[in-house]
Design a protein around this motif. Structure first.
Motif, PDB file in Angstrom:
ATOM      1  N   THR A 144      -0.841   7.461   4.608  1.00 16.78           N
ATOM      2  CA  THR A 144       0.460   7.814   4.048  1.00 16.78           C
ATOM      3  C   THR A 144       1.443   7.979   5.198  1.00 16.78           C
ATOM      4  O   THR A 144       1.315   8.893   6.013  1.00 16.78           O
ATOM      5  CB  THR A 144       0.388   9.115   3.237  1.00 16.78           C
ATOM      6  N   ASN A 145       2.408   7.086   5.266  1.00 16.73           N
ATOM      7  CA  ASN A 145       3.388   7.081   6.351  1.00 16.73           C
ATOM      8  C   ASN A 145       4.757   7.472   5.797  1.00 16.73           C
ATOM      9  O   ASN A 145       5.400   6.696   5.092  1.00 16.73           O
ATOM     10  CB  ASN A 145       3.451   5.691   6.991  1.00 16.73           C
ATOM     11  N   GLU A 174       4.622   7.198  12.760  1.00 18.12           N
ATOM     12  CA  GLU A 174       4.094   6.517  13.943  1.00 18.12           C
ATOM     13  C   GLU A 174       2.896   5.637  13.594  1.00 18.12           C
ATOM     14  O   GLU A 174       2.237   5.091  14.481  1.00 18.12           O
ATOM     15  CB  GLU A 174       3.729   7.550  15.017  1.00 18.12           C
ATOM     16  N   GLY A 175       2.608   5.487  12.276  1.00 23.75           N
ATOM     17  CA  GLY A 175       1.544   4.601  11.833  1.00 23.75           C
ATOM     18  C   GLY A 175       0.224   5.293  11.621  1.00 23.75           C
ATOM     19  O   GLY A 175      -0.048   6.338  12.203  1.00 23.75           O
ATOM     20  N   LYS A 176      -0.609   4.729  10.712  1.00 22.01           N
ATOM     21  CA  LYS A 176      -1.938   5.254  10.403  1.00 22.01           C
ATOM     22  C   LYS A 176      -1.895   6.717   9.965  1.00 22.01           C
ATOM     23  O   LYS A 176      -2.807   7.493  10.228  1.00 22.01           O
ATOM     24  CB  LYS A 176      -2.862   5.118  11.617  1.00 22.01           C
ATOM     25  N   HIS A 210       2.916  16.273  15.996  1.00 25.33           N
ATOM     26  CA  HIS A 210       3.716  16.396  17.212  1.00 25.33           C
ATOM     27  C   HIS A 210       5.143  16.766  16.801  1.00 25.33           C
ATOM     28  O   HIS A 210       5.773  16.049  16.009  1.00 25.33           O
ATOM     29  CB  HIS A 210       3.721  15.081  17.989  1.00 25.33           C
ATOM     30  N   THR A 211       5.634  17.869  17.321  1.00 22.17           N
ATOM     31  CA  THR A 211       6.941  18.387  16.905  1.00 22.17           C
ATOM     32  C   THR A 211       7.851  18.561  18.111  1.00 22.17           C
ATOM     33  O   THR A 211       7.464  19.175  19.110  1.00 22.17           O
ATOM     34  CB  THR A 211       6.798  19.743  16.183  1.00 22.17           C
ATOM     35  N   HIS A 227      14.945   9.335   2.516  1.00 18.99           N
ATOM     36  CA  HIS A 227      13.567   9.478   2.978  1.00 18.99           C
ATOM     37  C   HIS A 227      12.814   8.245   2.478  1.00 18.99           C
ATOM     38  O   HIS A 227      13.412   7.307   1.956  1.00 18.99           O
ATOM     39  CB  HIS A 227      12.930  10.761   2.440  1.00 18.99           C
ATOM     40  N   GLY A 228      11.531   8.238   2.665  1.00 23.31           N
ATOM     41  CA  GLY A 228      10.754   7.104   2.198  1.00 23.31           C
ATOM     42  C   GLY A 228       9.288   7.279   2.498  1.00 23.31           C
ATOM     43  O   GLY A 228       8.869   8.262   3.117  1.00 23.31           O
ATOM     44  N   VAL A 229       8.493   6.319   2.034  1.00 24.88           N
ATOM     45  CA  VAL A 229       7.057   6.359   2.293  1.00 24.88           C
ATOM     46  C   VAL A 229       6.507   4.944   2.245  1.00 24.88           C
ATOM     47  O   VAL A 229       7.027   4.085   1.523  1.00 24.88           O
ATOM     48  CB  VAL A 229       6.328   7.256   1.265  1.00 24.88           C
ATOM     49  N   ASN A 230       5.490   4.718   3.047  1.00 22.30           N
ATOM     50  CA  ASN A 230       4.715   3.484   2.989  1.00 22.30           C
ATOM     51  C   ASN A 230       3.251   3.895   2.882  1.00 22.30           C
ATOM     52  O   ASN A 230       2.695   4.486   3.807  1.00 22.30           O
ATOM     53  CB  ASN A 230       4.943   2.630   4.234  1.00 22.30           C
ATOM     54  N   LEU A 231       2.649   3.626   1.713  1.00 24.34           N
ATOM     55  CA  LEU A 231       1.238   3.933   1.480  1.00 24.34           C
ATOM     56  C   LEU A 231       0.423   2.658   1.679  1.00 24.34           C
ATOM     57  O   LEU A 231       0.727   1.623   1.070  1.00 24.34           O
ATOM     58  CB  LEU A 231       1.024   4.441   0.051  1.00 24.34           C
ATOM     59  N   VAL A 232      -0.598   2.737   2.504  1.00 22.97           N
ATOM     60  CA  VAL A 232      -1.434   1.573   2.790  1.00 22.97           C
ATOM     61  C   VAL A 232      -2.892   1.934   2.527  1.00 22.97           C
ATOM     62  O   VAL A 232      -3.388   2.954   3.025  1.00 22.97           O
ATOM     63  CB  VAL A 232      -1.267   1.105   4.249  1.00 22.97           C
ATOM     64  N   ARG A 233      -3.565   1.122   1.723  1.00 27.83           N
ATOM     65  CA  ARG A 233      -5.002   1.279   1.469  1.00 27.83           C
ATOM     66  C   ARG A 233      -5.723   0.064   2.043  1.00 27.83           C
ATOM     67  O   ARG A 233      -5.465  -1.074   1.634  1.00 27.83           O
ATOM     68  CB  ARG A 233      -5.277   1.377  -0.035  1.00 27.83           C
ATOM     69  N   GLU A 234      -6.584   0.317   3.006  1.00 26.24           N
ATOM     70  CA  GLU A 234      -7.367  -0.747   3.615  1.00 26.24           C
ATOM     71  C   GLU A 234      -8.817  -0.557   3.195  1.00 26.24           C
ATOM     72  O   GLU A 234      -9.412   0.500   3.434  1.00 26.24           O
ATOM     73  CB  GLU A 234      -7.228  -0.712   5.131  1.00 26.24           C
TER      74      GLU A 234
END
Length: 295
Positions: A144-145, A174-176, A210-211, A227-234
């Motif tokens: 969940t990005n 930042e990915g993954k 990381h803040t 705002h937004g989201v990119n959900l990736v299922r591998e």
């Protein structure tokens, strides 16, 4: 058709957008607004509604949208449930959802009403997408990005830190599933930046990411409702699913709350998360008509 009478408890960013969503819904009507001071407070759009300080001062309320900061949601929801009013909220502290659900379930059952907890977009609608992707590819991992954009929960947490006059927290993916939090703060006159930064980084909202805390004179240049989201299922066998959206953060939260309010009136007494609610219950209209149109 008799409309669902919805009360709005709290009138900050989410409360305002929730009211708009209720006003636009074909099967809902606002039964009143609950605010700490019990008055409209200069919001002219509230002049046509009863504004009170306690949910028990309103009549014939079917369900309450609790638009309170997450750390106060539990106590506010309990007050509504004990008054015999079903509730929905957008509690967003992921690690606390399961415990809160169990706690509210007992109160809701005892009072014969329903509660839908964490009915925002994440947790909430994104949770539904994650559940579906896990079912489609049971052997795999979901990332969940979030962002880039303002996190309402993190912003509220930063504003609550002693010494902070104003703040905004921006989430940068930042990915993954890894994120960076950029927190911009305006300090009180006597506040020390290093101590404020340390307190923000130690807060559970920020402790796992990381803040970076930056002291500024004005947050206007950094603030945004997007705002937004990119959900990736591998998954195994080369499966890869992706769900992507860009949104107005409080507006989408308000819309989901209005949908969940409708669904709450269709559930048996108890507390539910959004993944336990049949999607058809979120939609207005006749169930059979919806099935014919969407299946």
């Amino acid at each position: 058709m008799e409309k669902i009478r919805v009360a709005i408890v709290g009138y900050g960013n989410i409360g305002r957008y929730a009211l708009r969503a209720v006003e636009m819904a074909s099967d809902e009507v606002c039964a009143g607004i609950v605010r700490r001071g019990g008055s409209a407070g200069g919001y002219r759009e509230l002049d046509r509604y009863a504004v009170v300080s306690d949910i028990r001062q309103l009549e014939n309320v079917d369900v309450a949208i609790v638009a309170a900061p997450s750390r106060h949601v539990g106590e506010v929801v309990k007050t509504c449930l004990e008054a015999g009013v079903s509730t929905v909220d957008s509690f967003d502290i992921h690690t606390g959802i399961a415990a809160l659900r169990m706690e509210l379930d007992e109160v809701a059952r005892r009072n014969g009403v329903a509660s839908v907890v964490s009915a925002g977009w994440d947790p909430g609608s994104d949770s539904v997408v994650r559940a579906l992707l896990a079912a489609l590819a049971p052997e795999g991992e979901t990332f969940t990005n979030f962002g880039p954009g303002r996190s309402m929960g993190h912003t509220v947490a930063a504003k609550a830190v002693p010494g902070v006059r104003d703040a905004v927290s921006i989430t940068v993916p930042e990915g993954k599933g890894v994120h960076r939090r950029e927190v911009y703060v305006v300090l009180d006159d006597e506040a020390e930046g290093d101590k404020v930064a340390a307190a923000i980084k130690a807060d559970p909202y920020f402790a796992s990411d990381h803040t970076e805390v930056r002291v500024v004179d004005d947050i206007a240049a950094f603030d945004t409702e997007s705002h937004g989201v990119n959900l990736v299922r591998e998954g195994a066998a080369g499966y890869r699913f992706s769900f992507d959206m860009r949104i107005n953060n409080p507006a989408l939260t308000g819309q989901i709350l209005a949908c969940a309010a409708r669904a709450a009136t269709r559930q048996r007494p108890g507390c539910y998360t959004l993944i336990e609610i049949p999607p058809v219950d979120l939609l207005p209209g006749d169930r059979e008509d919806i099935i014919r149109k969407l299946v």
